[in-house]
Write an enzyme that holds these catalytic residues in place. Sequence first.
Site, mmCIF file in Angstrom:
data_model
loop_
_atom_site.group_PDB
_atom_site.id
_atom_site.type_symbol
_atom_site.label_atom_id
_atom_site.label_comp_id
_atom_site.label_asym_id
_atom_site.label_seq_id
_atom_site.Cartn_x
_atom_site.Cartn_y
_atom_site.Cartn_z
ATOM 1 N N ASP A 62 0.809 -1.209 0.000
ATOM 2 C CA ASP A 62 0.000 0.000 0.000
ATOM 3 C C ASP A 62 0.850 1.269 0.000
ATOM 4 O OD1 ASP A 62 0.987 -0.270 2.523
ATOM 5 O OD2 ASP A 62 -0.916 0.017 3.578
ATOM 6 N N HIS A 99 26.222 -0.719 -15.684
ATOM 7 C CA HIS A 99 25.143 -0.183 -14.861
ATOM 8 C C HIS A 99 25.059 -0.913 -13.525
ATOM 9 C CE1 HIS A 99 22.969 1.600 -18.622
ATOM 10 N NE2 HIS A 99 23.977 2.324 -18.220
ATOM 11 N N ASP A 129 29.272 7.127 -10.676
ATOM 12 C CA ASP A 129 28.462 7.666 -11.765
ATOM 13 C C ASP A 129 27.133 8.107 -11.162
ATOM 14 O OD1 ASP A 129 26.933 8.193 -14.009
ATOM 15 O OD2 ASP A 129 27.447 6.353 -15.063
ATOM 16 N N ASP A 138 24.610 14.406 -15.261
ATOM 17 C CA ASP A 138 25.069 13.012 -15.324
ATOM 18 C C ASP A 138 26.578 13.035 -15.484
ATOM 19 O OD1 ASP A 138 25.505 10.330 -15.720
ATOM 20 O OD2 ASP A 138 24.426 10.187 -17.616
ATOM 21 N N HIS A 160 29.951 0.765 -25.481
ATOM 22 C CA HIS A 160 28.861 1.749 -25.563
ATOM 23 C C HIS A 160 29.277 2.911 -26.466
ATOM 24 C CE1 HIS A 160 31.007 4.387 -22.700
ATOM 25 N NE2 HIS A 160 31.234 3.316 -21.972
ATOM 26 N N HIS A 204 25.292 10.686 -24.676
ATOM 27 C CA HIS A 204 23.858 10.786 -24.947
ATOM 28 C C HIS A 204 23.386 12.209 -24.663
ATOM 29 C CE1 HIS A 204 23.269 10.721 -20.560
ATOM 30 N NE2 HIS A 204 24.139 9.722 -20.538
ATOM 31 N N HIS A 238 18.769 10.199 -20.237
ATOM 32 C CA HIS A 238 18.980 9.872 -21.650
ATOM 33 C C HIS A 238 17.872 10.597 -22.404
ATOM 34 C CE1 HIS A 238 21.219 5.898 -20.510
ATOM 35 N NE2 HIS A 238 21.871 6.994 -20.161
ATOM 36 N N GLU A 281 31.559 10.490 -22.579
ATOM 37 C CA GLU A 281 31.893 9.513 -21.539
ATOM 38 C C GLU A 281 32.598 8.272 -22.094
ATOM 39 O OE1 GLU A 281 28.393 7.435 -19.915
ATOM 40 O OE2 GLU A 281 27.159 8.901 -20.975
ATOM 41 N N TYR A 306 37.017 -1.093 -20.132
ATOM 42 C CA TYR A 306 36.554 -2.049 -19.130
ATOM 43 C C TYR A 306 37.236 -3.388 -19.369
ATOM 44 C CZ TYR A 306 33.028 1.594 -19.404
ATOM 45 O OH TYR A 306 32.400 2.815 -19.473
ATOM 46 N N ARG A 334 35.810 5.041 -16.436
ATOM 47 C CA ARG A 334 34.961 5.888 -17.277
ATOM 48 C C ARG A 334 35.056 7.317 -16.747
ATOM 49 N NH1 ARG A 334 30.750 3.134 -17.062
ATOM 50 N NH2 ARG A 334 29.405 4.201 -15.546
ATOM 51 N N GLU A 394 33.158 11.064 -17.456
ATOM 52 C CA GLU A 394 31.981 11.618 -18.127
ATOM 53 C C GLU A 394 31.748 13.063 -17.703
ATOM 54 O OE1 GLU A 394 27.170 10.613 -18.504
ATOM 55 O OE2 GLU A 394 28.391 9.700 -16.918
#
Length: 449
Positions: free
Chosen positions: A34, A237, A254, A265, A344, A348, A355, A379, A383, A400, A402
């Site tokens: 609820d 992610h 990130d 971002d 990747h 973006h 995004h 970015e 890896y 990474r 960015e």
Amino acid sequence: MKDVYKKRRERFFSRMEDGVAILKTAKVCRKTRDIDFPFRQDSDFFYLTGFDEPNAFAVFEKKGKRRRFVLFVTPSEPEEEVWTGKKCGVQEAIKDFGADEAYPSSEFLDRLKDFLTNANALYMKFGNDHDFERAIFEQVAKLREQERKGIFAPKKFFDITDVLSDLRVIKEREEIETMKRACQITGIAFRSAMQAVRPGMGEWELQAVFEFEIKRRGGKMAFDTVCASGANATVLHYSSNSCRIGKDGLVLLDGGAEVSYVASDVTRTFPVDGRFKEPWLSVYKWVLRAQRVAIETLKEGVTYAQVHGSALECLCEGLVALGVLKGSTKEIIEEKKFEPYFMHRIGHYLGLDVHDEGAYFVKEGQSRPLKAGMVITIEPGLYFPVADFVPEYLRGIGVRIEDDCLVTKNGCEVLTDDIPKEPEDIERWMAGGSFWDRLLPASLEGSEI
């Protein structure tokens, strides 16, 4: 801000054919039996209206020179508001949000026929809310049955997202200023995280430091924070943030603030103990070099693919220099040998959505030229998972970097440039050691994740 939404509606009307456009708010989603998740408005709905309550509809009608904006909202009910808080109400929807007319949400389906009758075109979202779409097209079908009476249903159907994405991808001055505020808050959070991290700290604890700095300044989280130490940084992610940080290596953080529905971002990767060491430093420098190249390439008229390609070439050179791949850069790209290590794209669009709306290709194989006023993340990353195909000395390293970049006529403005990313700047910022040791420890037994 009311004028901002009015100008957006005027631009939207200018792109419409005669007809009607219909938008529905985001759904309220149930979290537990609820209890609901916090409500977050549909970005397209907010873009045109500024209205951030659920269970509402917006109708935009264009007939020749006539323009009409109608809101259907939840009426103000004092007994209900004891539990849920003050609602805008019908009259305030006209006063506060500039609607030409407003009605209770419960009347939307009853009035839908009037909007659709003899409308030339219908604009709405497709594939987003099947029940909503079914209700509208049931009414369209009923109108088609009356064509012998001279009553017509819409003849043309357009995905409203196609129109709004072209509007939203170019940011207005007010949206840019709001984004700069979100970036400023995000920068404070990153600098605090860099000064908090230490070996043995929980990823969830570092996440808490980062998010505390955003929330205490009135920001919301634009998305779930990624706080990935060690090999977790090779998962793009990763979001469980449930491991303890090792004694050396890197942490990839990130995250970003959202201010008035506008997102930031950013990603930074920094050493656990405040000092970059090999082989982490070599990997980091190649990613940083690729980002510099991409940012130098970014300007009005350059295509998204060109920006991506400039960074990709640099990363491929780095993979050869690191002893991961062999061959020429051209060969590595053509044969996609880089994909296990950089899977990747370069970035973006950024705006009301992390995004954000906007096409990257105008048609198959033809990348879109960028325009001043677009905001795009840059970015690049490398890896190296713990896997047999990765040289042993690189296994478990993920980097990474960015930043959020506003495209201008002659280049770009890096909105997050004040967040340390040069190795020496990061080391200098972290030189004072971790403040985490000065906090009282969490002493509740069994409190760890």
